[in-house]
Design an enzyme around this catalytic site. Structure first.
Site, PDB file in Angstrom:
ATOM      1  N   LYS A 177       0.841  -1.201   0.000  1.00  0.00           N
ATOM      2  CA  LYS A 177       0.000   0.000   0.000  1.00  0.00           C
ATOM      3  C   LYS A 177       0.877   1.253   0.000  1.00  0.00           C
ATOM      4  CE  LYS A 177      -1.828  -1.518   3.721  1.00  0.00           C
ATOM      5  NZ  LYS A 177      -2.616  -1.789   4.942  1.00  0.00           N
ATOM      6  N   THR A 208      -4.705  12.478   6.330  1.00  0.00           N
ATOM      7  CA  THR A 208      -4.692  11.104   6.826  1.00  0.00           C
ATOM      8  C   THR A 208      -5.967  10.839   7.609  1.00  0.00           C
ATOM      9  OG1 THR A 208      -2.284  11.133   7.006  1.00  0.00           O
ATOM     10  CG2 THR A 208      -3.440   9.452   8.268  1.00  0.00           C
ATOM     11  N   GLY A 211      -7.247   4.255  10.475  1.00  0.00           N
ATOM     12  CA  GLY A 211      -7.903   2.987  10.208  1.00  0.00           C
ATOM     13  C   GLY A 211      -8.084   2.623   8.750  1.00  0.00           C
ATOM     14  N   THR A 212      -7.523   3.411   7.823  1.00  0.00           N
ATOM     15  CA  THR A 212      -7.720   3.087   6.408  1.00  0.00           C
ATOM     16  C   THR A 212      -7.084   1.752   6.037  1.00  0.00           C
ATOM     17  OG1 THR A 212      -5.810   4.479   5.878  1.00  0.00           O
ATOM     18  CG2 THR A 212      -7.985   5.460   5.620  1.00  0.00           C
ATOM     19  N   GLY A 213      -5.935   1.435   6.640  1.00  0.00           N
ATOM     20  CA  GLY A 213      -5.303   0.145   6.357  1.00  0.00           C
ATOM     21  C   GLY A 213      -6.150  -1.016   6.841  1.00  0.00           C
ATOM     22  N   CYS A 214      -6.711  -0.876   8.042  1.00  0.00           N
ATOM     23  CA  CYS A 214      -7.597  -1.909   8.588  1.00  0.00           C
ATOM     24  C   CYS A 214      -8.808  -2.108   7.689  1.00  0.00           C
ATOM     25  CB  CYS A 214      -8.081  -1.515   9.983  1.00  0.00           C
ATOM     26  SG  CYS A 214      -6.803  -1.266  11.228  1.00  0.00           S
TER      27      CYS A 214
END
Length: 267
Positions: A177, A208, A211-214
């Site tokens: 990512k 930013t 929690g976008t990765g989660c």
């Protein structure tokens, strides 16, 4: 009525709602799935910092896993924070004993958005040797991919090399990512055995959101569980993340969180 795919989200609990299990649950629901969760760590954190982490015992992790797989037909699994060697080893044991026939997406969480460490460095080697080969897809950001491969990642070519290195460790698919690239921000690299593919953002977005990765990994797991290809699951989940970022709001004093999916209505 179509029965939703059951997605099991394994990871840490963030009481502020921005990341961890609560973010996973929202992404799974937004993607049309039914979420179940296993908590690996309890945290005291907010939008500014992580104050404390309490690891859940391996016995309780094992019992959470057993209770859920005994009762539900698990359609996909998303794995997030695994804070210790013992936690990684316990999860490997659970997955190998059950041999669940479903996609597994690993998001190798090591640090919070605030920069606070969440997982032991010692757990990385066990994760690489024992857990990575069991997964359908791993979704490290560039800092995590760099840590996993001991390789500096500054450009897209570095991300491709890192992804290919992880493939040689037994991964089926790797999605590096690129949200933290200085250049090519938001560009992700999908590496697979036959090659790689670049996923550029529809538009460059600043700022930013926690929690976008989660949420990205959870959405991908859900769509894989629904039968989509890896390419299609990444594509639709990336669109979700774009909406997540566009709906960011600052409830606290630190990094914004998303309000996507919150409706102003009564039943």
């Amino acid at each position: 009525m179509t029965i939703p795919t059951v997605v099991l989200a394994i990871g840490g609990f963030d009481g502020s709602g921005g990341a961890g299990n609560l973010a996973d649950v929202r992404a799974i629901q937004l993607s049309g799935g039914y979420p179940c969760a296993i908590v690996t760590a309890l945290t005291a954190q907010n939008t500014l910092r992580v104050d404390r982490i309490e690891r859940v015992s391996t016995e309780l992790i094992r019992r959470q896993f057993r209770c859920l797989v005994d009762d539900f037909q698990i359609g996909a699994i998303k794995i997030g924070l695994l804070p210790s060697v013992a936690c990684v080893e316990t999860l490997i044991e659970c997955l190998e004993s059950e041999k669940l026939n479903c996609p597994i997406v690993l998001d190798p969480v090591m640090r919070a958005t605030s920069g606070d460490a969440l997982a032991d460095v010692e757990a990385i080697e066990v994760l690489l040797q024992g857990l990575v080969p069991l997964t359908t897809l791993i979704t490290p950001n560039i800092a995590e991919a760099s840590k996993l491969t001991n390789r500096s990642i500054d450009h897209l070519a570095d991300a491709i090399a890192s992804g290919n290195q992880l493939l040689r460790m037994g991964c089926q698919n790797v999605l590096v990512k690129g949200g933290h690239f200085e250049r090519d921000k938001g560009t992700d690299i999908w590496c697979y055995q036959e090659g790689y593919e670049v996923f550029e953002p529809r538009e460059r977005q600043e700022g930013t959101v926690r929690g976008t990765g989660c949420m990205f990994a959870s959405a991908i797991a859900c769509h894989l569980g629904q039968g989509k290809s890896v390419r299609d699951a990444i594509t639709v989940s990336k669109a979700l993340v774009s909406h997540v970022i566009s709906e960011g709001q600052s409830f606290g004093q630190g990094t914004p969180v998303t309000t996507l999916g919150i409706k102003d209505q009564s039943f």
